[in-house]
Design a protein around this motif. Sequence first.
Motif, PDB file in Angstrom:
ATOM      1  N   GLU A   1      11.413 120.985  88.528  1.00 55.11           N
ATOM      2  CA  GLU A   1      12.859 120.866  88.536  1.00 55.11           C
ATOM      3  C   GLU A   1      13.478 122.142  87.980  1.00 55.11           C
ATOM      4  O   GLU A   1      13.011 122.709  86.986  1.00 55.11           O
ATOM      5  N   ASN A   2      14.507 122.628  88.650  1.00 50.89           N
ATOM      6  CA  ASN A   2      15.272 123.803  88.237  1.00 50.89           C
ATOM      7  C   ASN A   2      14.515 125.124  88.368  1.00 50.89           C
ATOM      8  O   ASN A   2      14.953 126.127  87.842  1.00 50.89           O
ATOM      9  N   ILE A   3      13.354 125.126  89.009  1.00 52.10           N
ATOM     10  CA  ILE A   3      12.624 126.374  89.231  1.00 52.10           C
ATOM     11  C   ILE A   3      12.429 126.546  90.733  1.00 52.10           C
ATOM     12  O   ILE A   3      11.940 125.646  91.410  1.00 52.10           O
TER      13      ILE A   3
ATOM     14  N   ARG B   1      19.187 131.644  87.693  1.00 53.31           N
ATOM     15  CA  ARG B   1      18.278 130.498  87.824  1.00 53.31           C
ATOM     16  C   ARG B   1      16.852 130.944  87.520  1.00 53.31           C
ATOM     17  O   ARG B   1      16.558 132.134  87.450  1.00 53.31           O
ATOM     18  N   GLU B   2      15.960 129.973  87.372  1.00 55.38           N
ATOM     19  CA  GLU B   2      14.548 130.299  87.117  1.00 55.38           C
ATOM     20  C   GLU B   2      13.791 130.392  88.431  1.00 55.38           C
ATOM     21  O   GLU B   2      13.952 129.559  89.321  1.00 55.38           O
TER      22      GLU B   2
END
Length: 187
Positions: free
Chosen positions: A134-136, A167-168
């Motif tokens: 999530e979020n990568i 963002r990552e």
Amino acid sequence: IKRLWEDYGQQRGCEVKVITVDEGRPSQFRQELFSCDLIIVSCFNGKMAQWLRIIRDSLGINAPWGFYLHNQATLGLWPLYELKIGELLRQDDIFIGTCEGDKLSLDLCFENIQFFLQPFSSPDVEKIEITPKENILDFVFIGRISRQKNLEKLIEGFDLLIKEDKREFQLHFYGKEDYLGYPNLGL
């Protein structure tokens, strides 16, 4: 490619002879060349063009050629014509591509060209599973780790992306190094 053809020959009871053009002259392999049913061209450069002209033009060897396209389809086989091989092509020559796009590109330039689809595959490749986090955002390169691929540009571009976008991201590489350098440039 070499292993693919060796396996093909073994499965069908055919002899496959691998000749490296940098290790001699066509006349040294005259017997093999005159008795062969197909000459596979797995890479194309100036030295290979010299060999092909000698094989077909000077020695008069009639075996059809099987060309691996390696992105030449999108160029209308320009390198073959630039190095004076295009005019030696015949209807029984075969072009081997890795995707339907190769065939579509060839069809724009040539009529009735013989094309065989041979997608890249390797029995040595393990199944790769990437579980998204999530979020990568994951970026993945799958292929030969080679100077020819200009992977340093991918890394530079990725570096620019992570500096500009907060963002990552993760960059993954899957493949084996080939240690070939730039063989078509002699480097």
